[in-house]
Design a protein around this motif. Structure first.
Motif, PDB file in Angstrom:
ATOM      1  N   ALA A   1       3.375  12.090 -12.543  1.00  0.00           N
ATOM      2  CA  ALA A   1       3.355  12.727 -13.862  1.00  0.00           C
ATOM      3  C   ALA A   1       3.679  14.210 -13.746  1.00  0.00           C
ATOM      4  O   ALA A   1       4.448  14.756 -14.547  1.00  0.00           O
ATOM      5  CB  ALA A   1       1.996  12.527 -14.527  1.00  0.00           C
ATOM      6  N   ASN A   2       3.127  14.855 -12.740  1.00  0.00           N
ATOM      7  CA  ASN A   2       3.360  16.282 -12.531  1.00  0.00           C
ATOM      8  C   ASN A   2       4.832  16.572 -12.253  1.00  0.00           C
ATOM      9  O   ASN A   2       5.392  17.549 -12.761  1.00  0.00           O
ATOM     10  CB  ASN A   2       2.487  16.778 -11.375  1.00  0.00           C
ATOM     11  N   LYS A   3       5.477  15.722 -11.475  1.00  0.00           N
ATOM     12  CA  LYS A   3       6.893  15.936 -11.150  1.00  0.00           C
ATOM     13  C   LYS A   3       7.815  15.570 -12.318  1.00  0.00           C
ATOM     14  O   LYS A   3       8.874  16.165 -12.494  1.00  0.00           O
ATOM     15  CB  LYS A   3       7.289  15.121  -9.905  1.00  0.00           C
TER      16      LYS A   3
ATOM     17  N   LYS B   1       8.681  15.154  -2.907  1.00  0.00           N
ATOM     18  CA  LYS B   1       9.329  16.442  -2.643  1.00  0.00           C
ATOM     19  C   LYS B   1      10.856  16.330  -2.689  1.00  0.00           C
ATOM     20  O   LYS B   1      11.538  17.225  -3.181  1.00  0.00           O
ATOM     21  CB  LYS B   1       8.901  16.962  -1.259  1.00  0.00           C
ATOM     22  N   GLU B   2      11.410  15.218  -2.211  1.00  0.00           N
ATOM     23  CA  GLU B   2      12.859  15.092  -2.046  1.00  0.00           C
ATOM     24  C   GLU B   2      13.583  14.390  -3.191  1.00  0.00           C
ATOM     25  O   GLU B   2      14.802  14.478  -3.306  1.00  0.00           O
ATOM     26  CB  GLU B   2      13.155  14.356  -0.730  1.00  0.00           C
ATOM     27  N   HIS B   3      12.868  13.687  -4.031  1.00  0.00           N
ATOM     28  CA  HIS B   3      13.486  12.907  -5.116  1.00  0.00           C
ATOM     29  C   HIS B   3      14.110  13.837  -6.162  1.00  0.00           C
ATOM     30  O   HIS B   3      13.588  14.908  -6.458  1.00  0.00           O
ATOM     31  CB  HIS B   3      12.427  12.010  -5.762  1.00  0.00           C
ATOM     32  N   ASP B   4      15.237  13.407  -6.737  1.00  0.00           N
ATOM     33  CA  ASP B   4      15.899  14.172  -7.802  1.00  0.00           C
ATOM     34  C   ASP B   4      15.262  13.813  -9.149  1.00  0.00           C
ATOM     35  O   ASP B   4      15.621  12.823  -9.779  1.00  0.00           O
ATOM     36  CB  ASP B   4      17.395  13.865  -7.827  1.00  0.00           C
ATOM     37  N   TRP B   5      14.328  14.626  -9.586  1.00  0.00           N
ATOM     38  CA  TRP B   5      13.591  14.368 -10.816  1.00  0.00           C
ATOM     39  C   TRP B   5      14.406  14.704 -12.052  1.00  0.00           C
ATOM     40  O   TRP B   5      14.073  14.250 -13.157  1.00  0.00           O
ATOM     41  CB  TRP B   5      12.268  15.146 -10.805  1.00  0.00           C
TER      42      TRP B   5
ATOM     43  N   LEU C   1       0.823  -1.202   0.000  1.00  0.00           N
ATOM     44  CA  LEU C   1       0.000   0.000   0.000  1.00  0.00           C
ATOM     45  C   LEU C   1       0.853   1.246   0.000  1.00  0.00           C
ATOM     46  O   LEU C   1       2.025   1.239   0.378  1.00  0.00           O
ATOM     47  CB  LEU C   1      -0.974   0.008   1.194  1.00  0.00           C
ATOM     48  N   LEU C   2       0.248   2.302  -0.446  1.00  0.00           N
ATOM     49  CA  LEU C   2       0.922   3.587  -0.550  1.00  0.00           C
ATOM     50  C   LEU C   2       0.509   4.455   0.634  1.00  0.00           C
ATOM     51  O   LEU C   2      -0.679   4.701   0.829  1.00  0.00           O
ATOM     52  CB  LEU C   2       0.536   4.268  -1.868  1.00  0.00           C
ATOM     53  N   LYS C   3       1.498   4.892   1.399  1.00  0.00           N
ATOM     54  CA  LYS C   3       1.228   5.817   2.504  1.00  0.00           C
ATOM     55  C   LYS C   3       1.387   7.233   1.970  1.00  0.00           C
ATOM     56  O   LYS C   3       2.464   7.610   1.509  1.00  0.00           O
ATOM     57  CB  LYS C   3       2.208   5.589   3.648  1.00  0.00           C
ATOM     58  N   GLU C   4       0.326   8.002   2.033  1.00  0.00           N
ATOM     59  CA  GLU C   4       0.331   9.324   1.427  1.00  0.00           C
ATOM     60  C   GLU C   4       1.441  10.217   1.962  1.00  0.00           C
ATOM     61  O   GLU C   4       2.154  10.870   1.189  1.00  0.00           O
ATOM     62  CB  GLU C   4      -1.022  10.021   1.607  1.00  0.00           C
ATOM     63  N   LYS C   5       1.610  10.257   3.265  1.00  0.00           N
ATOM     64  CA  LYS C   5       2.620  11.141   3.856  1.00  0.00           C
ATOM     65  C   LYS C   5       4.025  10.767   3.364  1.00  0.00           C
ATOM     66  O   LYS C   5       4.795  11.634   2.942  1.00  0.00           O
ATOM     67  CB  LYS C   5       2.555  11.078   5.381  1.00  0.00           C
ATOM     68  N   ASP C   6       4.350   9.481   3.399  1.00  0.00           N
ATOM     69  CA  ASP C   6       5.665   9.022   2.937  1.00  0.00           C
ATOM     70  C   ASP C   6       5.855   9.303   1.440  1.00  0.00           C
ATOM     71  O   ASP C   6       6.942   9.697   1.003  1.00  0.00           O
ATOM     72  CB  ASP C   6       5.838   7.525   3.199  1.00  0.00           C
ATOM     73  N   PHE C   7       4.810   9.086   0.671  1.00  0.00           N
ATOM     74  CA  PHE C   7       4.893   9.298  -0.768  1.00  0.00           C
ATOM     75  C   PHE C   7       5.103  10.773  -1.087  1.00  0.00           C
ATOM     76  O   PHE C   7       5.924  11.126  -1.930  1.00  0.00           O
ATOM     77  CB  PHE C   7       3.636   8.758  -1.462  1.00  0.00           C
ATOM     78  N   ARG C   8       4.399  11.631  -0.399  1.00  0.00           N
ATOM     79  CA  ARG C   8       4.558  13.075  -0.630  1.00  0.00           C
ATOM     80  C   ARG C   8       5.956  13.547  -0.235  1.00  0.00           C
ATOM     81  O   ARG C   8       6.526  14.419  -0.908  1.00  0.00           O
ATOM     82  CB  ARG C   8       3.481  13.868   0.095  1.00  0.00           C
ATOM     83  N   THR C   9       6.525  12.958   0.819  1.00  0.00           N
ATOM     84  CA  THR C   9       7.899  13.291   1.207  1.00  0.00           C
ATOM     85  C   THR C   9       8.861  12.855   0.100  1.00  0.00           C
ATOM     86  O   THR C   9       9.760  13.600  -0.298  1.00  0.00           O
ATOM     87  CB  THR C   9       8.279  12.605   2.534  1.00  0.00           C
ATOM     88  N   PHE C  10       8.660  11.646  -0.423  1.00  0.00           N
ATOM     89  CA  PHE C  10       9.481  11.156  -1.527  1.00  0.00           C
ATOM     90  C   PHE C  10       9.361  12.083  -2.739  1.00  0.00           C
ATOM     91  O   PHE C  10      10.367  12.454  -3.352  1.00  0.00           O
ATOM     92  CB  PHE C  10       9.059   9.731  -1.918  1.00  0.00           C
TER      93      PHE C  10
END
Length: 171
Positions: free
Chosen positions: A86-88, A55-59, A44-53
Motif C-alpha cells: 500500500a505504501n509503495k 525496492k526494485e519493482h516499477d510502481w 510463504l513470504l520471505k521478507e528479504k526477497d519481498f523487500r528486494t522486490f
C-alpha cells in the motif's frame, strides 16, 4: 379532413426525477495486485526477497489506477506485507484497497455516493434507473436508497415507463 393529434409525453409531465447510478461509477480502471506472485513456492513470504522486490519493482505502472490488493492462494501473509504494498502504490495509484475487483468497485461506488447532497431530492418523486451498460453493485442501490428515503417523496426502480415502487412517504 385534416386531423391533428396531440402527442403528450406523460413521463415528461409526471415530474419524475430519473437517477442513473452509473454516473457515480469510477472512471479509471481497476487492477488487482495478487501477492501470490511474491510467495516462495506459493506458500510463504520471505521478507528479504519481498523487500528486494518492493525496492526494485516499477510502481509507476499503477499510475492513475484503482488498485485492489489480494492473495488468491491459501497462504498466511503477514499484515506488514500488505502495508508495504500500500505504501509503495499510494504515490501512483488513484486509490488502494484490500480486496478483489468487485470489492474495489463496491468501495468506490460507496465513496462516490457519500458525496451526494440528498437534500437536492427533497420531496421529489425519484426513479432509480435499473438497466444500464455497466454493472452497479447491489450495495450501491442500498446505500442510495438509505440516503434518498430520508428526503424524497417516493422512490421507484426501473424506467419511467415501467417502474417498481420502492417506497412512498406518508404525508
Amino acid at each position: 379532413m385534416d386531423i391533428q393529434e396531440n402527442i403528450v409525453n406523460k413521463v415528461a409531465q409526471s415530474g419524475l426525477v430519473t437517477i442513473d447510478l452509473a454516473t457515480y461509477a469510477p472512471k479509471e480502471d481497476i487492477q488487482v495486485y495478487d501477492i501470490k506472485d511474491n510467495l516462495f513456492h506459493g506458500l510463504l513470504l520471505k521478507e528479504k526477497d519481498f523487500r528486494t522486490f518492493i525496492k526494485e519493482h516499477d510502481w509507476s505502472q499503477y499510475t492513475g489506477l484503482h488498485i485492489g490488493i489480494v492473495c488468491s492462494t491459501d497462504a498466511i501473509v503477514p499484515t506488514w506485507a500488505y502495508m508495504l504494498l500500500a505504501n509503495k502504490l499510494e504515490p501512483y495509484a488513484k486509490s488502494v484497497h484490500f480486496g478483489d475487483k468487485d470489492t474495489v468497485l463496491e468501495n468506490l461506488f460507496i465513496q462516490s455516493l457519500d458525496t451526494i447532497d440528498y437534500n437536492t431530492y427533497q420531496d421529489a418523486r425519484v426513479v432509480v434507473k435499473g438497466c444500464g451498460e455497466i454493472y452497479i453493485p447491489e450495495s450501491a442501490f442500498i446505500k442510495f436508497t438509505l440516503g434518498l428515503s430520508k428526503v424524497a417523496k417516493s422512490m421507484m426502480y426501473g424506467e419511467p415507463c415501467s417502474t417498481v415502487p420502492v417506497f412512498k412517504r406518508k404525508s
